[in-house]
Design an enzyme around this catalytic site. Structure first.
Site, PDB file in Angstrom:
ATOM      1  N   CYS A 287      21.315  33.234  42.470  1.00  0.00           N
ATOM      2  CA  CYS A 287      21.341  31.779  42.755  1.00  0.00           C
ATOM      3  C   CYS A 287      20.922  31.121  41.530  1.00  0.00           C
ATOM      4  CB  CYS A 287      20.527  31.436  43.840  1.00  0.00           C
ATOM      5  SG  CYS A 287      21.166  32.198  45.558  1.00  0.00           S
TER       6      CYS A 287
ATOM      7  N   ASN B 288      15.664  31.458  44.389  1.00  0.00           N
ATOM      8  CA  ASN B 288      16.474  32.441  43.663  1.00  0.00           C
ATOM      9  C   ASN B 288      16.045  33.801  43.883  1.00  0.00           C
ATOM     10  OD1 ASN B 288      18.409  33.892  42.024  1.00  0.00           O
ATOM     11  ND2 ASN B 288      17.381  32.949  40.167  1.00  0.00           N
ATOM     12  N   GLY B 289      16.635  34.804  44.065  1.00  0.00           N
ATOM     13  CA  GLY B 289      15.995  36.310  44.255  1.00  0.00           C
ATOM     14  C   GLY B 289      16.244  36.724  45.851  1.00  0.00           C
TER      15      GLY B 289
END
Length: 511
Positions: free
Chosen positions: A2, A102-103
């Protein structure tokens, strides 16, 4: 994978966040969202699709305020077809929080049970980002002593997140009436940078997944958010940073440099472009060793990520470099398209061969990586259809053999062409006359030559060694089974309005 943004400014930030998400669109094309803050309210709009399709003029006008966060999503956990899983996520207690992430959390399932049974909180989606938000919210509530947060409580909450959460996470959080928080997991697996813009009205701050967003929006890069570090940007323009992990270790994801990041970004002190040039240098040396008597007429990159490596490879080998494929830029990146069938059907719509560059020639194609093999097989056939006599393929990355559990869509080994095949079998399956992979140590060396301070990498998709140390064979088997479940790719609403979410959220200052 992302893309995230966070900004504190002295002017309306809706257009700035929109422009920043457009720059980060390569990091996710499934959904997009923006949230802003002004006075006693949050404002948010999010939905499935590209940034340009999610936000209309009426949506942008409703996003008022001088600070906010943004997100573009490609799902690696949860449901790709559920618009409720578009980010940012919101909880009203404590204080009012909005989060973009993000992740991927590797202990998300255990945390979800723990949150329900111990923290007494309800998770409404299958997204691990909502889990992360609720863990942070619970830790912040436990650390806070009054009706308003303070720096100590915020940093203590981040320490609580590091203690409880495993996996990869780069995060931005809006804390109502207080400020913008940015933090990164203790291994720094996913990138996060911040920059500043000094204006007559005061200092403005921008946090982003990649430095290219700072460049485009007129901010000066300050540095990366360090592994385990939390940085708090007050709505008054102040900045405070603190290390919140006990034993932080920088181990960035190798695939960011190979494919995910834009070449004009700088991540952890590494120019992505320069690293990819070095990949081409080492790949050329390996080609000379492996194919010393092979005649090649032309080197052709497979757009776009492989261009720097292909150009350097051609230069080192003393061969002509040509652009043999023209890309339709209105088709998404095939690697991050949900579903093998969608991915396969999109290849020929995405690329078209320039026949003059192939006809009667022995061609060396250069790609950034070979993941599932679907794209490689189609492109090699396109080169033959255009008249190539022989087609060799060089990959700037080593064979992708293992599932990635840290936020890249490689969850199932069964989909990876090199997982159970040696190099010769991969060559046969994709239809190439010759195949060359980068050596893993050469890939690491290419990046370390730009920034020697990086000692470790997250390289699990190449070597099966998971940097966080908590990924068990049982966990990998569970995600294999989950990857085999049929995907409901046609469940999206046809009406864009029905699938989008627009919220004006009062800040719960008295919680």
């Amino acid at each position: 994978m992302c893309g995230i943004l966070g900004v504190v400014a002295h002017q309306p930030v809706n257009q700035l966040l929109y422009d920043g998400l457009m720059v980060l669109q390569h990091r996710g094309q499934d959904a997009a969202g923006i949230a802003t803050g002004s006075d006693d309210r949050f404002y948010m709009h999010k939905g499935p699709g590209l940034v340009r399709d999610v936000f209309r003029t009426r949506n942008m006008r409703s996003l008022v305020g001088n600070w906010g966060i943004g997100h573009v999503r490609y799902p690696t956990a949860g449901d790709a077809c559920n618009p409720a899983e578009a980010q940012p996520f919101y909880v009203n207690s404590p204080f009012g929080l909005l989060l973009a992430h993000n992740g991927n959390l590797t202990n998300g399932e255990a945390l979800k049970r723990e949150i329900f049974e111990t923290d007494l909180r309800h998770i409404n989606t299958n997204s691990d980002s909502e889990i992360l938000l609720n863990v942070f919210a619970h830790e912040l509530a436990a650390a806070s002593k009054g009706a308003r947060p303070d720096d100590e409580a915020v940093f203590a909450a981040v320490r609580g997140v590091h203690r409880r959460c495993r996996g990869a996470y780069a995060v931005v959080v809006m804390i109502a009436g207080y400020g913008l928080l940015a933090f990164r997991d203790p291994y720094g697996i996913r990138p996060l940078v911040f920059g500043r813009n000094d204006t007559p009205s005061g200092t403005e701050w921008l946090v982003a997944s990649e430095s290219v967003a700072l460049d485009t929006l007129g901010f000066r890069l300050v540095r990366d958010v360090a592994p385990g570090e939390a940085i708090l940007f007050g709505i008054d323009g102040t900045m405070r940073a603190r290390q919140c992990a006990d034993d932080p270790l920088l181990a960035p994801c190798l695939f960011e440099f190979v494919y995910l990041a834009r070449p004009d970004s700088v991540i952890d002190g590494v120019s992505v472009y320069e690293a990819r040039v070095k990949m081409g240098e080492y790949l050329a040396e390996r080609f000379r060793t492996r194919f010393p008597h092979t005649r090649i007429d032309v080197v052709i990159p497979i757009p776009d990520s492989s261009r720097p490596a292909a150009l350097e490879m051609a230069t080192r080998l003393g061969l002509p470099y040509r652009e043999g494929f023209v890309k339709n830029r209105y088709i998404g990146r095939t690697f991050i398209m949900p579903g093998q069938t969608v991915r396969k059907n999109s290849v020929r719509k995405k690329l078209n061969a320039v026949h003059q560059e192939f006809r009667g020639k022995r061609v060396l194609l250069v790609d950034d990586s070979i993941v599932r093999g679907t794209t490689s097989r189609e492109i090699i056939q396109m080169a033959r259809d255009a008249g190539a006599v022989e087609v060799f393929l060089a990959s700037a990355a080593p064979p992708v053999r293992y599932a990635n559990v840290y936020g890249i869509d490689m969850p199932s080994r069964r989909e990876l062409i090199a997982a159970y095949c040696d190099e010769e079998e991969v060559r046969r399956q994709i239809g190439a006359d010759g195949l060359l992979y980068q050596e893993l140590e050469d890939l690491k060396r290419a990046i370390q030559s730009v920034n020697p301070a990086i000692r470790r990498f997250e390289s699990s998709c190449f070597d099966g060694r998971y940097i966080t140390g908590d990924v068990t064979p049982e966990y990998l088997e569970r995600i294999e089974r989950r990857g085999d479940a049929p995907a409901a790719l046609s469940e999206r609403e046809d009406s864009e309005g029905a699938a989008q979410l627009d919220l004006n959220l009062p800040l719960d200052q008295d919680a």
